[in-house]
Design an enzyme around this catalytic site. Structure first.
Site, PDB file in Angstrom:
ATOM      1  N   CYS A  54       7.839  16.251   1.194  1.00 30.92           N
ATOM      2  CA  CYS A  54       7.901  15.811   2.587  1.00 30.92           C
ATOM      3  C   CYS A  54       8.915  14.693   2.794  1.00 30.92           C
ATOM      4  O   CYS A  54       9.415  14.508   3.902  1.00 30.92           O
ATOM      5  CB  CYS A  54       6.522  15.383   3.082  1.00 30.92           C
ATOM      6  N   ILE A  83      28.232   6.190  10.772  1.00 30.35           N
ATOM      7  CA  ILE A  83      27.012   7.003  10.766  1.00 30.35           C
ATOM      8  C   ILE A  83      27.288   8.249  11.592  1.00 30.35           C
ATOM      9  O   ILE A  83      27.651   8.160  12.771  1.00 30.35           O
ATOM     10  CB  ILE A  83      25.822   6.227  11.371  1.00 30.35           C
ATOM     11  N   VAL A 130      27.377   5.803  18.332  1.00 31.59           N
ATOM     12  CA  VAL A 130      28.404   4.771  18.439  1.00 31.59           C
ATOM     13  C   VAL A 130      29.532   5.154  17.500  1.00 31.59           C
ATOM     14  O   VAL A 130      29.353   5.192  16.285  1.00 31.59           O
ATOM     15  CB  VAL A 130      27.855   3.378  18.078  1.00 31.59           C
ATOM     16  N   GLU A 147       0.831  -1.214   0.000  1.00 30.70           N
ATOM     17  CA  GLU A 147       0.000   0.000   0.000  1.00 30.70           C
ATOM     18  C   GLU A 147       0.861   1.256   0.000  1.00 30.70           C
ATOM     19  O   GLU A 147       0.544   2.242  -0.685  1.00 30.70           O
ATOM     20  CB  GLU A 147      -0.941  -0.013   1.207  1.00 30.70           C
ATOM     21  N   GLU A 159      28.685  13.589  17.700  1.00 30.66           N
ATOM     22  CA  GLU A 159      29.936  13.310  17.005  1.00 30.66           C
ATOM     23  C   GLU A 159      30.282  14.465  16.072  1.00 30.66           C
ATOM     24  O   GLU A 159      29.399  15.103  15.504  1.00 30.66           O
ATOM     25  CB  GLU A 159      29.826  12.025  16.179  1.00 30.66           C
TER      26      GLU A 159
END
EC number: 3.4.24.-
Length: 616
Positions: A392, A412, A407, A338, A417
């Site tokens: 959006c 990432i 971490v 959907e 950081e």
């Protein structure tokens, strides 16, 4: 207690091959007993937070059919937004909203060692529950309910006994979608899925649990919450090839009764939910898309329904999902299907291909559920992005909007950081100290459009050019390495040589809408065609009541160019002078788009032609 005794007896007789038993997914007639052994597996250079209950990375080892399996898991750190909230209602119908902590959750994605095509979606809250793909085959895993035992059951989908074999369908119809033949002719131009590169996008989702669901789960909000988290973790796995992340921003429980009229007529309920979202939910919770989860049986064996191309539209970015199965993968597949419609994907035709047919956008429920999108779905999604520019989801949330503890060493760049380039052995960023995730001495930045050779670019340096008349260029501030968020011209600003006026970053004009609906040679029909909107007929109107048989209301004479759009289709052998388009799936299709110029100095707002100076 009886169930536990049956499991113990079964294990005593068949220690590795199970007999029929009732598990979370239902009655399983054949399964293998495994004992996963946990091995902590933090990324190189990463430091585990002492207050964390669930590690950011884990590794489990066990055997399937005598073959060693090493399952690598990494926490799905994009499953929740930082402002995640839950809303329920008191006995006197007061709205109560809380912000529970979801940072240290137990939902993971993963892979099997030495299997490049493997995937996994696992809940590690109480043992391992979920599925993984090994050597092209999908296996389910879940803990056996035996006290003080690490025993788990591993089984395939075909080992689950299905009680209800009646065919079920998606509620979206496609009577006026493109025919098979045009799709067939373009297949040679379709880029294979593995060669596609999509920019990362986030869909910030609110899930609403209606009263029938609350009743079904005996008012157990914990059970409902866990069920939804498991489903959405798998939905995220399904959408990884599109580089789409579905971040849960809110959960709402209709404890005392439904806030709309939830009926078995799927189309009516979907429209009501869309109107409620636009008038209520959007005013109190920032999000991109909303889902209504129900236990009310829907007409025409419908499992789910949504509006095609509906993403980001205030009353159309919604979906209705029936909680029809206790198998997580079944439910995730319906949700993904959907949501695909909302992102411009149509039902697959015989010309659409994927690794193993049927594909996810097939119009009927498939057993077992499909795992891949088709070539057509990739092509349609790409065209949807180009045509509709759904803002959006184009602008990613700020780093702090995605909830997860930082971490160092996981590549990432997270809140707190200065940079993160992976482990010291893997880091290739000359500006970043991989051991500390801090910038090296003398470096001002390590990432970002406004970072050049470890220095922040001067204020005024263009970092994102204007895309068109209704966009504006963004420039570096001289204070940050990140380009400012995308901004647009004010609504009502003339665009395309005064052919239209800017509206939410676009320049909607009838000519482009006709071309998008029909063909590159289509143009706007003559004014006399628009007089049909005075009739309030099946194809000529301004507004209509909800539902297929809803009453059509004529336009006022001054508003005829804000109702149905009429085009002159000059394509080969057509030459139709007053052509319009209607879709049962999306009743807004073929309506003049909001913000479109209807007269000099006037635009269409709420199906009325109003002065541009007072419209916004």
């Amino acid at each position: 207690m009886i169930q536990i005794l049956l499991v113990i007896i079964c294990l005593a007789v068949f220690p590795y091959q199970g007999c029929s038993i009732i598990l979370g997914s239902g009655n399983v007639n054949d399964y293998e007993v495994v004992y996963p052994q946990k091995v902590t597996a933090l990324p190189k250079g990463a430091v585990q937070q002492p207050e964390q209950k669930y590690e950011d990375a884990m590794q489990y080892e066990f055997e399937v059919k005598g073959e060693p399996v090493v399952l690598h898991l990494e926490k799905n750190k994009e499953l929740f937004s930082e402002d995640y909230s839950e809303t329920h209602y008191s006995s006197d119908d007061r709205e109560i909203t809380t912000n529970p902590s979801v940072e240290d959750h137990c939902y993971y994605h993963g892979r099997i060692q030495n299997d490049a095509e493997s995937t996994a979606s696992i809940s590690a809250c109480n043992g391992l529950k979920g599925h993984f793909k090994l050597r092209g085959e999908t296996y389910f895993i879940e803990p056996l309910k035996i006290p003080d035992s690490e025993a788990h059951a591993v089984y395939k989908y075909e080992n689950i006994e299905n009680e209800d074999e009646a065919p079920k369908m998606c509620g979206v119809t496609q009577d006026n979608w493109e025919s098979d033949e045009p799709i067939k002719k373009t297949l040679g131009l379709i880029v294979p899925p593995h060669e596609r590169k999509f920019e990362k996008k986030f869909i910030e989702l609110v899930v609403v649990v209606d009263h029938s669901m609350v009743t079904k789960y005996n008012n157990d909000s914990t059970a409902i919450r866990t069920w939804i988290y498991e489903m959405l973790n798998t939905v995220n796995e399904i959408y990884l090839p599109f580089n789409i992340r579905v971040a849960l921003v809110g959960l709402e429980f209709w404890c005392n009764g439904d806030l709309i009229n939830v009926t078995s007529t799927a189309d009516d309920t979907l429209h009501s939910f869309g109107e409620w979202r636009a008038s209520d939910l959007l005013n109190r919770k920032r999000h991109d898309h909303a889902q209504l989860l129900t236990n009310v049986t829907l007409d025409h064996s419908t499992l789910g329904i949504t509006f095609v191309y509906g993403m980001c539209k205030s009353d159309r970015s919604v979906e209705l999902i029936l909680d029809y199965s206790n198998i997580t993968f079944n439910m995730a597949y319906i949700i993904a299907h959907e949501m695909g419609h909302s992102l411009g994907m149509l039902h697959d035709t015989k010309f659409c291909t994927c690794g193993a047919k049927p594909c996810i956008m097939f119009g009927k429920e498939s057993i077992p559920p499909p795992k891949e999108f088709s070539s057509c779905s990739y092509d349609q999604y790409n065209k949807y992005l180009l045509k509709y520019n759904p803002k959006c989801i184009l602008d990613p949330p700020l780093r702090k909007d995605i909830a997860s503890p930082a971490v160092c060493g996981n590549e990432i760049w997270e809140e707190g950081e200065e940079c993160d380039c992976g482990s010291p052995a893997d880091c290739r960023n000359p500006c970043c100290d991989a051991a500390t995730c801090k910038l090296k001495p003398g470096a001002e930045c390590g990432n970002g459009e406004c970072c050049d050779k470890c220095k922040i670019r001067k204020a005024g340096t263009e970092c994102r050019p204007a895309r068109d008349d209704c966009d504006v260029a963004e420039h570096c501030t001289g204070q940050s390495a990140e380009c400012p968020r995308n901004e647009f011209q004010r609504n009502g600003q003339p665009c395309l040589n005064n052919s239209g006026y800017c509206y939410n970053g676009d320049c909607p004009i009838m000519l482009n809408q006709c071309i998008a609906l029909f063909s590159p040679s289509a143009t706007v029909a003559q004014d006399s065609c628009f007089q049909r909107n005075l009739q309030g007929s099946y194809y000529g109107y301004c507004t209509k009541e909800i539902g297929y048989y809803g009453k059509r209301f004529p336009c006022a004479p001054q508003d005829v160019k804000c109702g149905r759009l009429y085009c002159l289709d000059n394509s080969f052998k057509k030459n139709m002078r007053c052509k319009n388009d209607y879709s049962y799936a999306d009743e807004n299709k073929g309506i003049v788009e909001p913000g479109t110029k209807c007269e000099d100095g006037k635009v269409c707002i709420n199906r009325k032609c109003v002065d541009v100076n007072t419209a916004y």
